[in-house]
Design a protein around this motif. Structure first.
Motif, short mmCIF file in Angstrom:
data_model
loop_
_atom_site.label_atom_id
_atom_site.label_comp_id
_atom_site.label_asym_id
_atom_site.label_seq_id
_atom_site.Cartn_x
_atom_site.Cartn_y
_atom_site.Cartn_z
N VAL A 72 0.94 -1.42 -0.03
CA VAL A 72 -0.12 0.12 -0.04
C VAL A 72 0.92 1.20 0.03
O VAL A 72 1.95 1.28 0.74
N SER A 73 0.53 2.38 -0.85
CA SER A 73 1.39 3.57 -0.68
C SER A 73 0.81 4.53 0.20
O SER A 73 -0.59 4.10 0.67
N PHE A 74 1.36 5.42 0.71
CA PHE A 74 0.87 6.44 1.56
C PHE A 74 -0.52 7.26 1.21
O PHE A 74 -1.26 7.46 1.87
N ALA A 75 -0.51 7.15 -0.29
CA ALA A 75 -1.41 7.60 -0.88
C ALA A 75 -2.86 7.04 -0.73
O ALA A 75 -4.07 7.38 -0.80
N GLY A 76 -2.48 5.78 -0.57
CA GLY A 76 -3.72 4.81 -0.30
C GLY A 76 -4.28 4.62 0.90
O GLY A 76 -5.20 3.68 1.13
N LEU A 77 -3.45 5.22 1.85
CA LEU A 77 -4.00 5.08 3.20
C LEU A 77 -5.18 5.93 3.37
O LEU A 77 -5.24 7.06 3.00
N ASP A 78 -6.09 5.64 4.58
CA ASP A 78 -7.19 6.68 5.00
C ASP A 78 -6.99 7.38 6.27
O ASP A 78 -7.33 8.46 6.49
N ALA A 79 -6.02 6.83 7.06
CA ALA A 79 -5.62 7.35 8.32
C ALA A 79 -4.32 6.73 9.04
O ALA A 79 -3.77 5.52 8.53
N VAL A 80 -3.78 7.42 9.78
CA VAL A 80 -2.48 7.16 10.54
C VAL A 80 -3.07 7.04 11.99
O VAL A 80 -3.36 8.01 12.80
N ALA A 81 -2.83 5.79 12.58
CA ALA A 81 -3.24 5.43 14.12
C ALA A 81 -2.10 5.31 14.99
O ALA A 81 -1.26 4.68 14.58
N VAL A 82 -1.84 6.04 15.94
CA VAL A 82 -0.56 5.56 16.89
C VAL A 82 -1.10 5.65 18.43
O VAL A 82 -2.10 6.18 18.75
#
Length: 337
Positions: A72-82
């Motif tokens: 998956v590319s960063f453009a294909g992500l919907d969110a970053v959870a941490v």
């Protein structure tokens, strides 16, 4: 926006640097964990400063590996959870700042996740969560019973008043001369011995779902010390079996009592100590008293700290419209409720 939801999870609350990509909160596309156990073993526990430095060295590599494995590319992500807390503040800061940088650079929503919520949501990768449910969370720093009416709704109905179960395991292991981390070694020895040594069980006051393990730990240390004074040797297998029997008896009995009182549909096991074979077996056995209640136990890889669980919990928050901003900070004592 994609129809499918892809979330990158990042976890650095203690001594594992982890990143994972999860699709729709159910499918793990990658789950990369860099453990620091070897670095901390000679100290007999996690050294926060060393943990933080390791996270700094590993975080970029681990995130890159997770993205590559997921395809998956960063453009294909919907969110970053941490993981925003609880945990070691220096360790948390590494993950939080990496997540903030990625969210800012790629214009992605940022989601702060509670570490214990993550452990509970690891179970969603095994089975659909059915509410109301009860989660027994047992890890190095936490031992609690959490009642959930719905997604994101946590009520802590019981918690440890002193040592968490994992801490008690590590302290007893040290007294028995076993290497760090002590839990797996005591579990292994317990299966070779018999619980013949009479050790206390802290039930506390009537109707309480709280836990206490410091008295048990002291009883083990006293028994070992008194035997040494008399020139006797206590078989570590018998002591490990007796100690584990005492811990597991209290955890399992209180969990099943609470499940009955709160009339739950599901009981979840969560946290690092959930990898303990004695606990898993005893809970499966005791839950036969509640044939209508489903017991969910995650595989060993999802019990210890990992980022897939953070991505799952983050997906739930994302779907509820919850977001953090770039002022998100690490909170070492973040409350669950």
């Amino acid at each position: 926006m994609n129809e499918d939801v892809y979330v990158l999870g990042i976890e650095t609350s203690c001594d594992e640097t982890a990143a994972a990509v999860v699709k729709n909160g159910r499918e793990v596309l990658s789950n990369v964990v860099a453990s620091q156990m070897e670095s901390h073993r000679r100290f007999g526990g996690v050294v926060p400063e060393i943990a933080s430095r390791h996270h700094v060295e590993q975080i970029t590599l681990v995130i890159e590996e997770a993205m590559q494995q997921a395809g998956v590319s960063f453009a294909g992500l919907d969110a970053v959870a941490v993981t925003a807390g609880p945990g070691l503040v220096g360790a948390l800061l590494v993950g939080v700042n990496a997540a903030k940088a990625l969210a800012f650079a790629h214009g992605l929503p940022l989601i702060g996740v509670h570490h214990i919520a993550g452990h509970i949501y690891a179970n969603q990768l095994v089975a659909e969560m059915k509410f109301p449910l009860l989660a027994l969370v047992v890890s190095g720093g936490h031992t609690e019973l959490v009642f959930m009416k719905e997604h994101g709704n946590f009520a802590v109905i019981g918690e440890t008043r002193d040592d968490a179960a994992g801490e008690a395991y590590d302290k007893v292991a040290r007294a028995l001369g076993l290497p760090y981390p002590g839990g797996p070694h005591i579990d292994r020895l317990a299966h070779e011995g018999e619980p013949v040594i009479d050790l206390p069980r802290a039930w506390l006051e009537e109707g309480s779902y709280d836990f206490s393990f410091s008295g048990l730990k002291s009883a083990v240390l006293n028994a070992l010390h008194n035997a040494k004074q008399r020139g006797e040797e206590i078989d570590p297998r018998q002591m490990a079996a007796s100690f584990q029997a005492s811990v597991v008896d209290v955890l399992v009995t209180k969990t099943v009592q609470a499940a009955k009182e709160y009339r739950v549909r599901q009981v979840l096991l969560a946290g690092g100590v959930a990898a303990n074979r004695g606990l898993r077996a005893a809970l499966q056995d005791k839950m036969k008293e509640l044939p209508d209640v489903e017991l969910v136990i995650p595989p060993l890889s999802l019990c210890t700290d990992n980022a897939a669980m953070i991505a799952v919990a983050g997906t739930v928050l994302y779907q509820q419209g919850k977001r953090a901003d770039l002022a998100l900070n690490a909170n070492p004592s973040l409350p669950l409720v």
